[in-house]
Structure formats: C-alpha cells, structure tokens
Design an enzyme around this catalytic site. Structure first.
Site, PDB file in Angstrom:
ATOM      1  N   HIS A  62      48.727  34.007  40.122  1.00  0.00           N
ATOM      2  CA  HIS A  62      50.006  34.355  39.510  1.00  0.00           C
ATOM      3  C   HIS A  62      49.780  34.887  38.102  1.00  0.00           C
ATOM      4  O   HIS A  62      48.933  34.384  37.347  1.00  0.00           O
ATOM      5  CB  HIS A  62      50.910  33.113  39.451  1.00  0.00           C
ATOM      6  N   SER A  63      50.533  35.938  37.756  1.00  0.00           N
ATOM      7  CA  SER A  63      50.600  36.418  36.387  1.00  0.00           C
ATOM      8  C   SER A  63      49.214  36.756  35.837  1.00  0.00           C
ATOM      9  O   SER A  63      48.448  37.499  36.452  1.00  0.00           O
ATOM     10  CB  SER A  63      51.306  35.357  35.528  1.00  0.00           C
ATOM     11  N   LEU A  64      48.881  36.207  34.684  1.00  0.00           N
ATOM     12  CA  LEU A  64      47.601  36.493  34.044  1.00  0.00           C
ATOM     13  C   LEU A  64      46.423  36.059  34.901  1.00  0.00           C
ATOM     14  O   LEU A  64      45.355  36.678  34.874  1.00  0.00           O
ATOM     15  CB  LEU A  64      47.546  35.797  32.679  1.00  0.00           C
ATOM     16  N   GLY A  65      46.595  35.004  35.685  1.00  0.00           N
ATOM     17  CA  GLY A  65      45.527  34.576  36.577  1.00  0.00           C
ATOM     18  C   GLY A  65      45.166  35.641  37.591  1.00  0.00           C
ATOM     19  O   GLY A  65      44.000  35.782  37.974  1.00  0.00           O
ATOM     20  N   ASN A  66      46.149  36.404  38.030  1.00  0.00           N
ATOM     21  CA  ASN A  66      45.903  37.488  38.981  1.00  0.00           C
ATOM     22  C   ASN A  66      45.063  38.590  38.334  1.00  0.00           C
ATOM     23  O   ASN A  66      44.129  39.128  38.946  1.00  0.00           O
ATOM     24  CB  ASN A  66      47.243  38.048  39.470  1.00  0.00           C
TER      25      ASN A  66
END
Length: 424
Positions: free
Chosen positions: A384-388
């Site tokens: 998700h989000s920055l983790g992606n």
C-alpha cells in the site's frame, strides 16, 4: 490457615459441614454406613435407579481428575476485554494442555512455548500469555493472556482461574473416587457441600448439580425477597456451572493446511501507530477466510503484516527538536505521514527505507519457511502507498541518479519558464 480440603464423607454431619452465610438449605446428614449401603450395584437394593429416564445412570461414575480433552484453553481476540475470550481449536488446546501438565510436573526439557492459532502465535507457559511470532505486539513484554478453562457457566464461558482452581480442589477433595452421584430420593435436593469464594459461594446439590451464587449486596437482597415470596435461591441469583468443556478436544480439530502466503506491506504513517498494519491484516485475514469457507477451499491463506518503519533509525528526534510548538498537533501528524515521503526522496535516507523493507521481508519469509518447511504454495505481496513504490524499486533494482548537489537526474526536468514558453 484455611483448609481447602473438605472433610471425608464419614464426617459429613451438621456439626462438621462447611456453612455459607445466608444458607437457605440444610446439608445432607449421611453416615458412612448409609453411603456404603446405598452403593447402586447392579444386584443391590437400589438397582432400579440405574435405568431411570432422567439420566441418573450417566451420572453414576467415579469422580476423577479432568482429562486433557475435557479442558479447553481460551485466548483474547483482538483486545484485552475479557468478554472477547475465544476457545482454541481442539488440536491447539490438547497440545497446550499436555505441555502445561509436563511443565507444572517439572519435567526436564519440556516445551515452555507452544505454537497455536494457525502457527501465528506462541503461548509462553510460565507467563500464561500469547505472543505473536512474526510481528511486534503493543504489549510485547506482557503478551495477551490465555485462560485454562475447567469450570464453565451455562453459556460455556470459563470461570476465572482463581475460582475454577478452588472449586476443582473442593470437588475432588469431596467426591474423588465415589460412585454415588445425584440420588434425589436420598438427598431430597439438599445442599451436600459448599465453599466460600471471593464475593461468591458455591453449593453442591449433587456431584453434577453445582450452583454459584454472588454475594454482592444486590444479590443478597434479591435472594431475601425471593425467599419471602417462595422463589428458590437458585432461581433468583444462581448460576449453574459445569465441570469440563461441552466439546471433547480432538487432535483432528485443526485448521486446513497452508496453500498461500500473503505478505501485507504498509505505507506512510506507520511510525505513529505501528500496530495499524497488524489490525488491518487481521481484518483482511478474517474477511478472506470467510470467502474461503464459503467456497469450500481445502487450504487456507496466511496473511502476515510487514511492519518495516519502526525499526528504522532516522533523524526524527532532530526534526522534533526544531519543530515550533504552535499548531503542534498538525505538525506531528505531518511528521508521522508526509515526512516518510521526504525521506524516500532524500539521497541520504532513501537507501535506509529500501533496505529496511528488504530486510523485514526476508526476515519474515525465512522465519515462515523455517516453521513451515513443507510449504510449496504461492507467495503474494499486498503493498500500500509508499510500501508499493519501495517494493517496486526492490523488484526492478531501480536506483536514482543524483548529481553533486543531491538533485535527482533520473527524470527529464524542465523549468517553469520553459513550460510557459512552449504554451505560448
């Protein structure tokens, strides 16, 4: 010192029986000769009671210590509220009970930690607490309490450990080894034994008819009013309790084998609440498990949270020290969310974020394979989000190109003037 062991049946007389404050019913006054004569043998004088319709025949058994399959262990589900106690599956409860008995017996090299709940948690027997295996819990030192259930209410909710152990000691001390159970013709529904607990007391009207009464002021008042209008004590504030769980624990009662591994990676904002990804993963796991059950899947998917942010040591303390106190709430929110984006775009800290996620992914995956060596299913990632974005950089091995001043040269840059000129 209070004697927990009840007197033998030979001494069961009005002068030696234990009494409880506000006891309405009188105790049974039986001598040893009466108990010996009334033995319910097949050819005895009372053999007709062996085939009664109200289930007396099933109750004519010797009272013995509870077997491991009669005991059920419970855990707290997603919180510390005792009303959310959930029973473990039969396989987990049996393995935990067998290990617990070896532990309290002092066996050498006995297991002190037992894996439960689909391989996601471990129970620490000395602490009687449950700890997650793959992630860090908020109560890391204390863990989530587990409860060994031996006595239960009618809804099969377990009594507290203190009360259950006291009742079990009294039960075995009074009845262990005797064959006589509920003999209505002889005892006439009288109280055969009682024990005082903290803020409550328990009465045995037979070996299988055990009732717990609360001794609060309100409960006492209700019993007094009920007595005056002819309502029995048990019907007013009594709670019938049962010895042993209603379902026998079996080793075959376990979750399906693992078919898929899902690693859930969080985005920005995990610094302020590192357990958020754990809660979200739990909700996602429960939802997907419901779909798997509806589809009749023979395997299950394991969802593991990847919490990589809290392990990083960046310069948050320096940022906090120079933060103005005006509108501090909004500034803290920005520091714990948008600051992660600034770290990612920084030539100094970007590598820390990428390596942090890579290390956490490898750590969790290696631990899972060590505990599940026969796993040959698929491995999936839900980012998700920055983790992606960070995981994309890991997969593609993308590295930004910085100049001497730390400016990113990986993308074509055009000034605002150039863009405005072209538009004209």
């Amino acid at each position: 010192m209070e004697n927990n062991r009840a007197p033998p049946l030979a001494d069961l007389s009005p002068s030696t029986t234990t009494s409880v404050e506000e006891m309405d019913d009188s105790f049974v006054d039986l001598t040893l000769e009466e108990f010996t004569t009334f033995n319910l043998e097949p050819d005895g004088p009372h053999s007709d009671l062996l085939n009664t319709e109200d289930g007396l025949a099933e109750e004519i058994k010797k009272v013995e210590p509870l077997r491991p399959e009669q005991i059920r262990w419970f855990y707290l589900k997603n919180g510390t509220n005792s009303t959310r106690l959930k029973p473990m599956c039969g396989n987990d409860s049996l393995r935990l009970e067998n290990a617990y008995r070896k532990f309290i017996a002092g066996f050498q090299n006995c297991k002190k930690r037992v894996t439960v709940r689909g391989g996601l948690f471990e129970v620490d027997l000395p602490k009687k607490a449950c700890f997650p295996i793959y992630w860090i819990n908020d109560c890391e030192e204390e863990g989530e309490p587990v409860l060994r259930g031996t006595w239960f209410y009618n809804n099969w909710f377990p009594l507290s450990l203190e009360n259950a152990e006291r009742i079990e000691r009294e039960h075995q001390a009074r009845w262990k080894g005797y064959d006589i159970r509920l003999i209505k013709e002889l005892i006439n529904n009288r109280v055969m034994h009682s024990v005082k607990l903290r803020e409550a007391h328990v009465e045995w009207k037979s070996v299988t008819n055990v009732i717990l009464y609360k001794d609060s002021t309100v409960s006492r008042a209700v019993r007094n009013v009920g007595k005056r209008v002819g309502i029995s004590k048990a019907a007013t504030t009594g709670y019938q309790i049962h010895r042993g769980y209603h379902q026998i624990a079996e080793m075959s009662d376990h979750l399906p084998p693992i078919g898929n591994l899902m690693l859930v990676v969080h985005g920005i904002g995990a610094k302020v609440d590192r357990s958020r990804v754990v809660r979200n993963t739990n909700d996602f796991r429960a939802l997907c498990r419901k779909f798997e059950d509806e589809l009749g899947s023979k395997t299950r998917s394991v969802y593991l949270p990847i919490e990589w942010r809290s392990r990083l040591k960046l310069n948050e303390d320096q940022v906090t020290s120079i933060t103005p106190h005006k509108s501090i709430t909004i500034r803290r929110f920005i520091h714990t969310t948008a600051l992660d984006i600034m770290y990612y775009t920084s030539p100094l800290y970007r590598k820390e974020l990428v390596n942090g996620l890579r290390k956490e992914l490898n750590r969790v995956y290696r631990m899972f394979i060590e505990r599940n060596p026969s796993f040959n299913g698929r491995v999936n990632l839900f980012c998700h989000s920055l983790g992606n974005i960070i995981f994309h950089d890991i997969c593609t091995n993308w590295q930004p190109d910085y100049d001497e001043d730390g400016v990113d040269l990986s993308y074509e840059k055009k000034s605002f003037v150039e863009k405005t000129t072209k538009r004209q």
